[in-house]
Scaffold this active site. Structure first.
Site, short mmCIF file in Angstrom:
data_model
loop_
_atom_site.label_atom_id
_atom_site.label_comp_id
_atom_site.label_asym_id
_atom_site.label_seq_id
_atom_site.Cartn_x
_atom_site.Cartn_y
_atom_site.Cartn_z
N HIS A 199 3.03 -6.24 -8.34
CA HIS A 199 3.79 -5.83 -6.51
C HIS A 199 5.32 -6.13 -7.59
CE1 HIS A 199 5.17 -6.07 -2.98
NE2 HIS A 199 4.96 -7.17 -2.97
N PHE A 242 8.44 -9.66 3.58
CA PHE A 242 8.82 -10.72 4.16
C PHE A 242 10.16 -10.13 5.40
CE2 PHE A 242 8.91 -13.75 -0.35
CZ PHE A 242 7.37 -13.75 0.15
N LYS A 262 -1.29 -2.28 -6.95
CA LYS A 262 -1.05 -3.33 -7.22
C LYS A 262 -1.68 -4.10 -8.15
CE LYS A 262 2.42 -4.44 -3.19
NZ LYS A 262 2.24 -4.05 -2.56
N GLU A 292 -4.79 -7.40 6.90
CA GLU A 292 -4.20 -5.38 6.57
C GLU A 292 -5.91 -5.28 6.60
OE1 GLU A 292 -2.44 -2.30 2.94
OE2 GLU A 292 -2.54 -4.10 3.04
N CYS A 345 9.56 -6.19 0.49
CA CYS A 345 8.85 -5.02 -0.33
C CYS A 345 8.11 -3.80 0.80
CB CYS A 345 7.38 -5.96 -0.56
SG CYS A 345 7.88 -7.29 -1.32
N HIS A 398 -1.42 -2.17 0.92
CA HIS A 398 0.18 -3.06 0.72
C HIS A 398 -1.06 -3.81 -0.89
CE1 HIS A 398 3.24 -5.74 0.30
NE2 HIS A 398 3.00 -6.78 0.34
#
Length: 412
Positions: free
Chosen positions: A340, A399, A335, A314, A163, A303
């Site tokens: 996402h 990831f 998002k 975050e 991502c 994010h």
């Protein structure tokens, strides 16, 4: 002296609109693109919602004969890139092809093609597998097809960092311009993985929201009642140019790309490092690269995936990097509206940053209803905010412990 990189073109294919105008209007009006999945039968699936791209017709951008050789994620990439070039009013025939680069990101590649051909293999045997299977499925074919469509013969790269892919791509494209390896670069990301296997895999991880009853409320970054992310698809591309090249041809300049940072958590395959330590280092590197102080940043497009640990860590990372200024910043997660887009997320979120600078409006975080004590920043809840944005930072996590951040500024 490193060369300067400016943004002169924008193109996007998103669940909330195709083209920058529709995308931006949807963002500032808090429109959600999440609905029930229509691309396959979700019977037996615990998750039945996603953010699909509606009304996309590849024939508007790609020759009909070539479409059959492209997976959906590649079609998105070519379409968004063509839009960005058109938006920039760049005459490809007058551009030095060997100084025209393509640096893209994608997380999963041609999942539609992979699943379709695997089914043919199992049901009809190896002779029925298409000769186009491999060149349609591999992730790097997106940058390859974009370069073919545009005639771009310069640096050609596709980055896969889950991502964080397209944010890494934008950062590496900045380096290409700064070090004089190209004058023009198409950069951003693409993804089209709303497929049975992909959705089943994320379901098994328990990473997705199961709020099937209220699709448009399912993505709720930083809200106490968030329960996972929602999958999306699409592409976001920007055309960046070396400043003198853009000025020489009289290009309209949206803003400047000035900083890039990346880091690794070296911690866990899916969970971010506690306290957002890796993300904090990426943001610190981006600020150092840009040559600005932390208190210069006005807006962070987070994010903000709507997962428990991502949003909490975050937030901690932002507070670590920006200190007391963290509470003066505007932080939002688009998002909440787009869902996402995995490897394409950073591309469309970079566009959100650029347009926030141009228009002086910060998109909201919708579905923010119940504050989480561990997430205590100003997330621009539910309604867009009109304010001057001089510097904006886009943050991405992937990831594998990949972290990336890029910084844009108002062009002067």
């Amino acid at each position: 002296m490193k060369k300067r990189a400016v943004i002169t073109g924008i193109g996007c294919v998103t669940p909330i609109g195709i083209g920058k105008e529709r995308f931006w209007n949807s963002l500032i009006n808090g429109m959600s693109g999440i609905d029930y999945i229509t691309r396959f039968d979700t019977g037996g699936f615990g998750v039945k919602i996603a953010a699909e791209v509606k009304d996309f017709d590849a024939e508007n951008y790609i020759d009909k004969r070539e479409i059959k050789k492209m997976d959906r994620f590649t079609q998105f990439a070519v379409a968004a890139s063509m839009m960005a070039v058109e938006d920039a009013k760049l005459d490809i025939k007058q551009t030095d092809a060997e100084r025209f680069g393509v640096v893209l990101g994608a997380g999963m590649g041609g999942m539609d093609t992979l699943e379709d051909q695997a089914k043919k293999l199992m049901e009809r045997g190896p002779r029925r597998v298409s000769p186009f299977f491999v060149p349609m499925m591999i992730p790097n074919i997106a940058s390859g097809q974009v370069s073919i469509a545009l005639g771009a013969k310069g640096p050609n790269i596709l980055i896969v960092t889950a991502c964080a892919s397209s944010t890494n791509a934008i950062g590496e494209a900045l380096r290409v311009i700064q070090y004089g390896d190209a004058d023009v670069v198409i950069t951003g990301g693409t993804e089209a993985s709303i497929t049975p296997l992909s959705v089943a895999g994320f379901c098994s991880m328990k990473a997705l929201s199961t709020n099937n009853e209220n699709p448009r409320k399912a993505s709720r970054p930083f809200d106490k009642n968030r329960d996972g992310f929602v999958m999306g698809e699409g592409a976001g591309m920007i055309l960046i140019e070396e400043l003198e090249h853009a000025l020489k041809r009289g290009a309209i300049i949206y803003g400047e790309l000035i900083g890039y940072g990346r880091s690794a958590d070296a911690y866990h395959i899916t969970t971010p490092a506690p306290g957002g330590e890796g993300s904090a280092r990426a943001m610190e590197c981006a600020l150092k690269d840009a040559g600005i102080n932390y208190d210069s940043i006005d807006y962070i497009n987070a994010h903000g995936s709507s997962t428990i640990y991502n949003d909490e860590f975050e937030t901690e990372a932002i507070k670590k990097v920006f200190k007391e200024h963290a509470y003066k910043l505007d932080v939002s997660s688009t998002k909440s509206m787009t869902s996402h887009l995995l490897g394409a997320a950073g591309g469309i979120e970079a566009i959100a940053c650029i347009l926030s600078i141009v228009n002086g409006v910060i998109p909201p975080t919708i579905n923010y209803e119940t504050p989480d004590p561990k997430c205590d920043l100003n997330y621009v809840p539910n309604t867009a905010k009109r304010t001057n944005v001089g510097y904006a930072l886009s943050n991405s996590l992937g990831f594998g412990g990949h972290n990336a951040a890029v910084i844009f500024k108002k062009y002067e």
